[in-house]
Design a protein around this motif. Structure first.
Motif, short mmCIF file in Angstrom:
data_model
loop_
_atom_site.label_atom_id
_atom_site.label_comp_id
_atom_site.label_asym_id
_atom_site.label_seq_id
_atom_site.Cartn_x
_atom_site.Cartn_y
_atom_site.Cartn_z
N ARG A 401 44.08 -6.19 14.87
CA ARG A 401 44.81 -5.21 14.04
C ARG A 401 46.31 -5.44 14.16
O ARG A 401 47.04 -5.39 13.15
CB ARG A 401 44.44 -3.80 14.48
N HIS A 412 42.73 -4.82 5.98
CA HIS A 412 42.82 -3.63 6.83
C HIS A 412 41.60 -2.73 6.67
O HIS A 412 41.08 -2.20 7.66
CB HIS A 412 44.11 -2.87 6.52
N LEU A 415 38.74 -4.51 8.51
CA LEU A 415 38.87 -4.40 9.96
C LEU A 415 38.59 -2.97 10.42
O LEU A 415 37.89 -2.75 11.42
CB LEU A 415 40.27 -4.84 10.39
N ASN A 416 39.12 -2.00 9.70
CA ASN A 416 38.89 -0.60 10.07
C ASN A 416 37.41 -0.23 10.00
O ASN A 416 36.94 0.60 10.78
CB ASN A 416 39.71 0.33 9.17
#
Length: 784
Positions: A401, A412, A415-416
């Motif tokens: 991150r 993002h 990944l989140n």
């Protein structure tokens, strides 16, 4: 005439390949996507178009009959014009691609075009080289028009270039076969058991079977295995893979190959090492915009191959690096290419068995026929489990991150989503309160989110060649890739571990038994396997856990006089965890006795650093030369420590080492380097939740869970450590087994046959008297 079969793609890749060495970050998802993109374009074909058109041509030239085959992606008809289409998917920006980017792609289309025209009356034809972008599905078409004369000239030039190489290669092959047929054993006599071992190897490989051999130190395993397996080579596609667990084992094989060369053997042999060990750069990054040895790699590889093949025979790490520097090509990739034309390939187990790094050309495709020699095969139980296990760390995701903070887009969200899944696991299973959880099913939702994250990371890595945190991104990318790859094997022999430690979650796909996977590789991708080690007892345990119960067994007797080893069982003391503090004084007294009975070099092996350090606190180091193993020692530090045993000293030398490490196996302490060992404990693996689950797993499969999870792995370490003492006929030494469990029948029946003369030290008796008596007998024999 010599008959050769080769695909068009293989041929043009070898002759015309150009451009950079790139990984293009080809995950399994990417490979599947490439197939889907081919289908996507072919589904747009008209009714008059054909797809996946098979072509085959027989070329007779000089002494060769070459059968060339392939499949054309598309034969299109546009306004009366026939078009040959070759489709390639790519993640590279289309504006950066032209016909020179990958010359073999257009060469493949030109070869197909000639093979198609050959059977038709047309004089000319159009070729489309179609690139489709993996992300956008945008297409770039490179269009060319050729007449038959042009294509015929290109085709013939390609065949001529291939025949030039074939003549070099075939000349070697003829010399190889002739040398193998005339090769005689390099020693005048066979050692005891060696001839039996060699005959079993030969018959097993001829029958394409599996053999387990308990082959003790001293019978000359390496030369026996190589000599016998060489005698089974009769096809150009045959290759001997000599697989080792440690780098030290590779040098012994190289020395043996060189010995056989002095007796007339003509072969090409290559040693494979990790990418990190072969890299000429300060940091490993194979992007051609960063690494000059990757830039233009394929434009120089063929010349480098011909150079090394003509001038050298044994391709070791240093030599390959020298050729890599001279030709400005990546040594690691070069070594893999050299292996295609080598007869003996010396490498780690993982090149054959690890699904994340194994060599696809040998262990997925069916062109070559590997014959496996698996040395120190007792290591394969743990190694195979680890090869089919993978861990994903929450800490890695947090680091990622930070590393991608400067990028915009869907990275993002991807990944989140993965981090969110991890957090859900943490909360659902209350891991902060109970830090270990396991389940029998994999987390499919997590795998799907990882797939999407991998694709987003590939996009960043492809589109951004240089940025400050690139290495951090690469590290996590490969961790995710490995985790994703292992998920494809998850079955009833797995558990999913979720652990909370040091404020972070780790998720592990843990394989308890990889024998099914190993057995399938051997059965379907090889022409037989020989697994040998001095410590394969009980043999059924290893056969079941390495090759799923498949394989014959043979036991070779030790060639050494068993009485050269003074084996003593000190069974008056318990070294169980709860009793360790009470055992320390007795251990120290036993070490003193060992050092005082005869001046020399000794090792005390302990089950853990903590236990060893407790003994060291009370041990009087002022009277002896003491060397101590430290955790995570580097290679050079280990070598320096071992050199302590070669130094002359007025006092005895004692090493304090940990069982199961690099000092207790795989090292020869020859002659006066080592006079004896003390083995403290029975080397049981640590009692923890993972090993207890392993125990339960074996019990559920009708095995003795405790023995399979604890007793047998521990006893293997003990036998390995004792085996360091007697390495050649002239060696004499002592071994002390220090634990009351060695008096139990369970352990006694695991003693190798050449331990049958062991002496149990009576309670309240002094072991030094027995040690002195052993050495006195040795001194008396020496005087005679």
């Amino acid at each position: 005439m010599k008959q050769i079969r080769i695909s068009v793609k293989e041929l043009v890749t070898f002759i015309h390949r150009g451009g950079d060495l790139t990984n293009e970050f080809k995950s399994n998802a990417r490979a599947k996507q490439g197939t889907e993109l081919h289908t996507f374009l072919q589904e747009q074909y008209r009714e008059t178009d054909d797809k996946e058109v098979s072509v085959k041509t027989l070329v007779e030239k000089e002494d060769y009959e070459i059968t060339l085959s392939g499949r054309i992606d598309g034969v299109l008809l546009r306004e009366g014009t026939v078009i040959i289409e070759e489709i390639k998917s790519t993640s590279v920006a289309l504006e950066l691609i032209d016909e020179t980017s990958r010359p073999e792609h257009l060469a493949q289309a030109r070869m197909y075009a000639y093979m198609y025209l050959k059977t038709r009356k047309q004089r000319s034809i159009t070729v489309y080289l179609t690139y489709i972008h993996t992300q956008s599905k945008h297409v770039k078409i490179i269009k060319k028009r050729y007449n038959q004369t042009q294509l015929k000239r290109f085709f013939n030039d390609t065949i001529d270039a291939y025949i030039t190489w074939l003549e070099i290669y075939e000349t070697h092959q003829a010399k190889r076969q002739s040398s193998i047929e005339g090769l005689t054993f390099p020693f005048s006599d066979y050692r005891e058991g060696q001839y039996t071992f060699m005959g079993a190897i030969y018959q097993t490989l001829i029958q394409k079977d599996i053999l387990y051999s308990i082959a003790p130190t001293g019978i000359g395993k390496t030369v026996a295995a190589l000599f016998s397996s060489l005698k089974t080579l009769d096809k150009e596609t045959d290759k001997i893979f000599y697989l080792t667990a440690k780098n030290q084992g590779k040098q012994i094989v190289i020395d043996t190959v060189n010995l056989l060369k002095t007796h007339g053997l003509i072969t090409k042999s290559v040693v494979l090492h990790s990418k990190e060990a072969m890299c000429l750069m300060d940091k490993v990054d194979c992007d051609p915009d960063i690494c000059p040895y990757a830039k233009g790699y394929f434009e120089r590889e063929k010349a480098a191959l011909e150079d090394i093949f003509v001038h050298d025979d044994v391709y070791e790490q240093t030599l390959i690096k020298q050729y890599g520097e001279f030709h400005t090509i990546c040594p690691h990739e070069f070594s893999l290419s050299i292996s295609n034309y080598s007869d003996i390939i010396i490498c780690d187990y993982n090149y054959a068995f690890d699904p994340r790094v194994h060599l696809i050309r040998y262990f997925e495709e069916n062109f070559y026929t590997p014959k496996l020699l698996i040395d120190e095969a007792h290591n394969m139980v743990d190694r195979s489990r680890n090869m089919y296990s993978a861990t994903l760390s929450e800490q890695s995701l947090i680091n990622l991150r930070q590393a991608v903070a400067g990028f915009k887009g869907t990275i993002h969200a991807a990944l989140n989503a993965v981090i969110g899944n991890v957090n859900t696991l943490k909360e659902t299973h209350q891991l902060i309160k109970n830090p270990f959880y396991y389940q029998s099913e994999n987390d499919i939702e997590l795998i799907e989110k990882i797939d999407f994250l991998i694709v987003q990371l590939e996009k960043i890595l492809v589109e951004n060649k240089k940025f400050k945190t690139r290495k951090d991104v690469l590290d996590v990318y490969f961790e995710l890739m490995q985790y994703r790859r292992i998920s494809e094997f998850f079955n009833e022999h797995y558990k999913l571990f979720i652990e909370y430690q040091n404020a972070f979650i780790s998720i592990t796909q843990r394989c308890f038994n990889a024998s099914q996977f190993i057995a399938e590789i051997i059965e379907y991708q090889t022409d037989g396997a020989i697994l040998f080690s001095a410590t394969l007892e009980p043999i059924d345990y290893y056969v079941k856990l390495i090759t799923n119960g498949q394989g014959k067994t043979i036991q070779i007797p030790s060639p050494f006089d068993p009485l050269c080893l003074g084996l003593f069982v000190e069974g008056s003391t318990s070294t169980r965890y709860r009793d360790r503090d009470l055992s320390i004084n007795k251990i120290i007294d036993t070490i003193y006795a060992m050092l005082e009975a005869k001046h020399g070099n000794y090792i005390a092996f302990f089950p853990s650093y903590a236990y060893m350090n407790k003994v060291l606190e009370l041990f009087d180091q002022s009277q002896y030369h003491v060397v101590i193993q430290e955790p995570r020692m580097r290679y050079n530090e280990r070598i320096e420590l071992l050199q302590s045993f070669q130094q002359d000293s007025d006092t005895s030398t004692v090493g304090f080492f940990v069982l199961g490490g690099s000092f207790s196996e795989g090292i020869d302490y020859v002659g006066d380097l080592l006079h004896g060992v003390l083995i403290v404990g029975v080397a049981l693996p640590m009692f923890n939740q993972e090993n207890e689950l392993l125990r339960s797993y074996f019990e559920s499969h009708h095995e003795n869970g405790f023995h399979y999870a604890y007793t047998y792995p521990g006893m293997n370490k003990v036998i390995q450590a004792v085996g360091r003492v007697i390495r050649q006929d002239e060696d004499k030494g002592i071994a002390i087994l220090f634990d009351d469990r060695y008096l139990h029948h369970t352990y006694q029946q695991l003693f190798p046959k050449h331990w049958s003369h062991n002496t149990t030290i009576p309670h309240n008796d002094y072991i030094i008297n027995y040690l002195k008596a052993f050495w006195k007998t040795d001194d008396d024999e020496s005087e005679q």
